[in-house]
Design a protein around this motif. Structure first.
Motif, PDB file in Angstrom:
ATOM      1  N   VAL A  37      50.507  23.477  16.063  1.00 29.57           N
ATOM      2  CA  VAL A  37      50.814  24.045  14.749  1.00 29.57           C
ATOM      3  C   VAL A  37      49.579  24.751  14.192  1.00 29.57           C
ATOM      4  O   VAL A  37      49.645  25.881  13.706  1.00 29.57           O
ATOM      5  N   LEU A  38      48.436  24.092  14.286  1.00 31.37           N
ATOM      6  CA  LEU A  38      47.203  24.666  13.751  1.00 31.37           C
ATOM      7  C   LEU A  38      46.887  26.006  14.406  1.00 31.37           C
ATOM      8  O   LEU A  38      46.524  26.981  13.730  1.00 31.37           O
ATOM      9  N   LEU A  39      47.070  26.072  15.719  1.00 31.09           N
ATOM     10  CA  LEU A  39      46.757  27.311  16.430  1.00 31.09           C
ATOM     11  C   LEU A  39      47.681  28.434  15.963  1.00 31.09           C
ATOM     12  O   LEU A  39      47.235  29.549  15.680  1.00 31.09           O
ATOM     13  N   PHE A  91      34.770  35.030  26.837  1.00 32.30           N
ATOM     14  CA  PHE A  91      33.890  33.878  26.728  1.00 32.30           C
ATOM     15  C   PHE A  91      34.675  32.571  26.584  1.00 32.30           C
ATOM     16  O   PHE A  91      34.254  31.516  27.058  1.00 32.30           O
ATOM     17  N   THR A  92      35.862  32.667  25.959  1.00 33.01           N
ATOM     18  CA  THR A  92      36.678  31.476  25.755  1.00 33.01           C
ATOM     19  C   THR A  92      36.936  30.730  27.057  1.00 33.01           C
ATOM     20  O   THR A  92      36.808  29.506  27.119  1.00 33.01           O
ATOM     21  N   VAL A  93      37.287  31.484  28.102  1.00 32.55           N
ATOM     22  CA  VAL A  93      37.654  30.791  29.336  1.00 32.55           C
ATOM     23  C   VAL A  93      36.424  30.188  30.019  1.00 32.55           C
ATOM     24  O   VAL A  93      36.516  29.195  30.730  1.00 32.55           O
ATOM     25  N   GLU A  94      35.261  30.779  29.779  1.00 35.06           N
ATOM     26  CA  GLU A  94      34.050  30.208  30.373  1.00 35.06           C
ATOM     27  C   GLU A  94      33.759  28.828  29.765  1.00 35.06           C
ATOM     28  O   GLU A  94      33.511  27.849  30.474  1.00 35.06           O
ATOM     29  N   LEU A  95      33.819  28.785  28.439  1.00 39.58           N
ATOM     30  CA  LEU A  95      33.625  27.498  27.774  1.00 39.58           C
ATOM     31  C   LEU A  95      34.783  26.562  28.129  1.00 39.58           C
ATOM     32  O   LEU A  95      34.616  25.350  28.284  1.00 39.58           O
ATOM     33  N   GLY A  96      35.968  27.163  28.255  1.00 40.05           N
ATOM     34  CA  GLY A  96      37.160  26.393  28.547  1.00 40.05           C
ATOM     35  C   GLY A  96      37.079  25.626  29.858  1.00 40.05           C
ATOM     36  O   GLY A  96      37.537  24.479  29.949  1.00 40.05           O
ATOM     37  N   LEU A  97      36.470  26.244  30.863  1.00 39.11           N
ATOM     38  CA  LEU A  97      36.334  25.553  32.157  1.00 39.11           C
ATOM     39  C   LEU A  97      35.608  24.227  31.977  1.00 39.11           C
ATOM     40  O   LEU A  97      35.991  23.203  32.553  1.00 39.11           O
ATOM     41  N   ILE A  98      34.551  24.252  31.156  1.00 37.74           N
ATOM     42  CA  ILE A  98      33.798  23.016  30.935  1.00 37.74           C
ATOM     43  C   ILE A  98      34.670  22.002  30.198  1.00 37.74           C
ATOM     44  O   ILE A  98      34.673  20.816  30.515  1.00 37.74           O
ATOM     45  N   ALA A  99      35.430  22.497  29.221  1.00 35.30           N
ATOM     46  CA  ALA A  99      36.253  21.590  28.425  1.00 35.30           C
ATOM     47  C   ALA A  99      37.325  20.917  29.281  1.00 35.30           C
ATOM     48  O   ALA A  99      37.660  19.744  29.056  1.00 35.30           O
ATOM     49  N   LEU A 100      37.857  21.630  30.261  1.00 37.03           N
ATOM     50  CA  LEU A 100      38.898  21.049  31.114  1.00 37.03           C
ATOM     51  C   LEU A 100      38.347  19.865  31.900  1.00 37.03           C
ATOM     52  O   LEU A 100      38.962  18.796  31.968  1.00 37.03           O
ATOM     53  N   ALA A 130      34.233  18.736  21.022  1.00 39.56           N
ATOM     54  CA  ALA A 130      35.112  18.977  19.873  1.00 39.56           C
ATOM     55  C   ALA A 130      36.452  19.542  20.326  1.00 39.56           C
ATOM     56  O   ALA A 130      37.513  19.090  19.885  1.00 39.56           O
ATOM     57  N   MET A 131      36.416  20.500  21.246  1.00 38.53           N
ATOM     58  CA  MET A 131      37.664  21.083  21.751  1.00 38.53           C
ATOM     59  C   MET A 131      38.563  20.004  22.351  1.00 38.53           C
ATOM     60  O   MET A 131      39.772  19.985  22.124  1.00 38.53           O
ATOM     61  N   VAL A 132      37.947  19.122  23.121  1.00 41.69           N
ATOM     62  CA  VAL A 132      38.731  18.103  23.820  1.00 41.69           C
ATOM     63  C   VAL A 132      39.376  17.132  22.827  1.00 41.69           C
ATOM     64  O   VAL A 132      40.568  16.828  22.923  1.00 41.69           O
ATOM     65  N   GLY A 174      46.602  19.802  25.578  1.00 39.26           N
ATOM     66  CA  GLY A 174      45.951  19.673  24.285  1.00 39.26           C
ATOM     67  C   GLY A 174      44.575  20.329  24.292  1.00 39.26           C
ATOM     68  O   GLY A 174      44.188  21.004  23.327  1.00 39.26           O
ATOM     69  N   THR A 175      43.848  20.150  25.367  1.00 36.67           N
ATOM     70  CA  THR A 175      42.515  20.755  25.449  1.00 36.67           C
ATOM     71  C   THR A 175      42.599  22.276  25.432  1.00 36.67           C
ATOM     72  O   THR A 175      41.796  22.937  24.774  1.00 36.67           O
ATOM     73  N   VAL A 176      43.597  22.812  26.140  1.00 35.00           N
ATOM     74  CA  VAL A 176      43.768  24.269  26.105  1.00 35.00           C
ATOM     75  C   VAL A 176      43.970  24.717  24.660  1.00 35.00           C
ATOM     76  O   VAL A 176      43.366  25.692  24.194  1.00 35.00           O
ATOM     77  N   LEU A 177      44.786  23.968  23.922  1.00 32.24           N
ATOM     78  CA  LEU A 177      44.986  24.296  22.507  1.00 32.24           C
ATOM     79  C   LEU A 177      43.671  24.184  21.742  1.00 32.24           C
ATOM     80  O   LEU A 177      43.320  25.055  20.951  1.00 32.24           O
ATOM     81  N   GLY A 178      42.937  23.095  21.989  1.00 31.48           N
ATOM     82  CA  GLY A 178      41.661  22.882  21.294  1.00 31.48           C
ATOM     83  C   GLY A 178      40.671  24.008  21.565  1.00 31.48           C
ATOM     84  O   GLY A 178      39.960  24.467  20.670  1.00 31.48           O
ATOM     85  N   ILE A 179      40.639  24.447  22.824  1.00 30.82           N
ATOM     86  CA  ILE A 179      39.747  25.553  23.195  1.00 30.82           C
ATOM     87  C   ILE A 179      40.065  26.776  22.350  1.00 30.82           C
ATOM     88  O   ILE A 179      39.186  27.394  21.742  1.00 30.82           O
ATOM     89  N   PHE A 180      41.359  27.119  22.290  1.00 30.99           N
ATOM     90  CA  PHE A 180      41.732  28.333  21.577  1.00 30.99           C
ATOM     91  C   PHE A 180      41.593  28.167  20.066  1.00 30.99           C
ATOM     92  O   PHE A 180      41.231  29.105  19.361  1.00 30.99           O
TER      93      PHE A 180
END
Ligand SMILES: Nc1ncnc2c1ncn2[C@@H]1O[C@H](COP(=O)(O)OP(=O)(O)O)[C@@H](O)[C@H]1O
Ligand SMILES: [Mg+2]
Lengths: 252, 368
Positions: free
Chosen positions: B60-62, B88-97, B299-301, B317-323
């Motif tokens: 919902v937030l996204l 850049f989002t996906v670069e940071l996203g890889l770490i978050a996954l 934080a994203m996670v 959920g993490t994908v959502l948090g990343i975005f």
């Protein structure tokens, strides 16, 4: 040559255990035969839980030996005990609350499907078997096997632990006051399970506060008092609840 | 009922834990018994369960973010802006996954930001002064990152030191090493654009006006693989059990230490991979890059609904948090809020989402 003598399944001999100054077990010997249901009775603090914790690897004993089918075994951890086929069901069962019933049942022994490198669990099979097992232990109604343990009642958790012991064909299933906190139907389910365990080839040690429950299901009663075994061959068919109560309290 | 449980299943996330009372599913079962028509009942069930999922709030937030930013400034959804944000989002996203799996197993890794900065420095140093070919340099980077992760795991599982302390120490060691070998200066990076490996890692192409980097595909693959791993595999079951109740898991023969160590290695290696990708894309290898990423990633996670205490995790959920976080950063600048105010919003989102997750959990326990 004659047949080898039939060895008892479990033989604990001359077990001592002290918690610092407290001597919880003193020269305790306990035998459980194959296909035998042993009821372990005694007042609070008599040492029942300590004895079965030694057997299930939860606490180390100070001295004494444990034999399984005549072979001396070392039980240093619950993992050792489970590997030997000794399952213990505590009041607060060792389940992962976040995981579903089915995932808990098969934790560590997940059935796999598909090519090995995919590492894929056979979740259909897990859910199906879990559903059948839940019915067998009497909590089939309306609880899908995908329910997380965290949203089950104490009795239902107990039942899940029992279902796990049943499914993996443990030789010895230890139940330490499994009927505490249980409703009537759930208690009946547990008692039915213990009675059925013998027929399906398991042995059991059954600890319960309610002597009537013990009388209903066991083959032999062992009584402990203050860290010692004071009677180990009471046949519930040849005695009365009152007589056993006297043995427990020591007022013969 | 069947359809409903399958919904829970394919995402594989048990709803929030620990209560003696029945919640969610059982409650749902009660509703199913009520005299509603089958279809309505199951629809309502589905809606209920969907709302109770930890991913619902973040979703919902996204959507709200997207709508608000877009209605204030339509450029927000222009291909140019989307392309820039994604890169850049996906670069940071890889770490978050990877961090999602690690946190599900009950640990976390503060050293990922420093590994993100260190790896490209190492790679370019090898290539510039060692004459090492790029393929080999990348392998060495990933190997070193794997070793860093292994050390983290070894300290945490064998010496039983909390991951906070172990990975904080590792953060300093790795960052210090990067600064030391470069004297604090950025590394010379030739434009690697022509190299086949650079093309495979971050080659870009246009779809209409939208500039897409290959890293988006790497991210998508990581989402698919790690999502599958967490929900469908035995390893995933072990990850959740290791975080939920390590003693019980160990008693069932789960190798908790190896599971956690493996995830520490995965976390380090994906951070190194992300660092290399980022460095090739921007043609820069700065020993200070990645500073503070660890906290943004964590934080994203947690915004996505993964429990900081372990046992419960969600890749979706993490994908959502990343975005949520990256869209916020991009959006507030675009609508004219000073970029310096960014942290206020991020902090508010974290607090708000944590409150929501804890409320959901309590509601769940009360069985309402
Ligand atoms: N962890 C412990 N530390 C110290 N003393 C203990 C511990 N566990 C049990 N005891 C003591 O050992 C004795 C036997 O306890 P227990 O085996 O729990 O008895 P039961 O199960 O028969 O009620 C009691 O005196 C109890 O206080
Ligand atoms: Mg006891």
């Amino acid at each position: 040559m004659s047949q080898p003598v039939r060895q008892p399944l479990i033989q604990m001999s001359h077990i001592y255990k002290s918690y610092g100054r407290v001597q919880a077990l003193e020269d305790v010997s306990l035998t459980v035969n194959t296909h035998e249901i042993v009821g372990l009775l005694g007042d609070n603090g008599a040492g029942k839980s300590t004895l079965i914790k030694v057997l299930s690897g939860a606490v180390p004993h100070t001295s004494g030996d444990i034999f399984m089918r005549g072979q001396k075994v070392q039980i240093h951890s619950t993992t050792d005990a489970i590997a030997l086929g000794i399952e213990t069901i505590y009041q607060d069962s060792a389940l992962v609350t976040q995981l579903s019933i089915a995932r808990n049942l098969f934790l560590g022994r997940e059935p796999m499907i598909g090519p090995r490198w995919m590492n894929r669990m056979d979740r259909k099979m897990m859910d199906r078997v879990a559903g059948e097992l839940l019915k067998r232990v009497g909590i089939g109604k309306n609880i899908p096997p995908t329910t997380p343990i965290g949203s089950l009642s104490g009795g239902e958790r107990q039942a899940v632990a029992i279902a796990r012991a049943m499914h993996f064909d443990s030789d010895l299933i230890i139940l330490d006051e499994p009927t505490n906190n249980l409703g009537v139907a759930e208690t009946q389910g547990v008692l039915r399970f213990v009675r059925g365990a013998r027929d399906s080839g398991h042995s059991c040690i059954f600890i319960a506060h309610n002597i009537h429950h013990v009388f209903q299901v066991v083959d032999r009663i062992v009584v402990m008092r203050r860290g010692r075994v004071v009677a180990d061959d009471i046949d519930p068919k040849k005695t009365t609840v009152e007589a056993v109560e006297h043995v427990i309290t020591g007022m013969e | 009922m069947g359809g409903v449980s399958r919904t829970t299943d394919c995402v594989g996330l048990p709803p929030p834990p620990s209560s003696p009372t029945r919640g969610g599913v059982l409650h749902a079962a009660t509703i199913a018994g009520a005299p509603l028509s089958e279809a309505t009942a199951s629809q309502r069930l589905f809606a209920n369960k969907f709302i109770a999922r930890p991913e619902f709030g973040p979703l919902v937030l996204l959507v709200v973010e997207l709508v608000v930013f877009w209605s204030i400034n339509h450029d927000f959804l222009s291909p140019g802006n989307i392309g820039n944000t994604l890169a850049f989002t996906v670069e940071l996203g890889l770490i978050a996954l990877a961090m999602t799996l690690l946190m599900t197993s009950g640990e976390f890794d503060l050293s990922v930001g420093s590994v993100f900065g260190f790896s490209p420095v190492l790679m370019w140093t090898l290539m510039n002064s060692g004459g090492v070919p790029m393929e080999l340099a990348l392998l060495v980077c990933l190997g070193v990152a794997g070793a860093i992760g292994y050390f983290n795991g070894w300290f945490v599982t064998k010496l039983k030191i909390p991951s906070f302390l172990v990975t904080l120490g590792m953060l300093l060691v790795v960052r210090g090493t990067a600064l030391f070998i470069t004297d604090g200066f950025p590394q010379r990076t030739w434009s690697a654009g022509g190299h086949w490996l650079a093309q495979v890692l971050v080659g870009d192409f246009y779809i209409g006006g939208l500039r897409i980097y290959m890293s988006l595909f790497w991210f998508a693959i990581a989402v698919a693989v790690l999502g599958y791993l967490l929900t469908q595999t035995k390893v995933g079951n072990w990850i959740q059990a290791s975080g939920g109740n390590p003693l019980a898991a160990r008693a069932r023969g789960v190798n908790v230490n190896r599971t956690k160590t493996g995830l520490f290695m995965l976390s380090s290696m994906l951070a190194a991979f992300a660092g290399v990708i980022s460095s090739i894309r921007t043609s820069a290898a700065n020993p200070n890059s990645g500073t503070g990423y660890e906290l943004e990633v964590i934080a994203m996670v947690v915004i996505g609904g993964t429990a900081l205490t372990g046992g419960r995790g969600t890749i979706f959920g993490t994908v959502l948090g990343i975005f949520i976080l990256r869209v916020m950063r991009n959006g507030i600048v675009l609508i004219g809020v000073p970029g310096l105010a960014y942290n206020i919003f991020i902090g508010a989102i974290i607090l708000g989402m944590m409150a929501l997750h804890s409320w959901l959990e309590r509601r769940h326990q009360a069985g309402t």
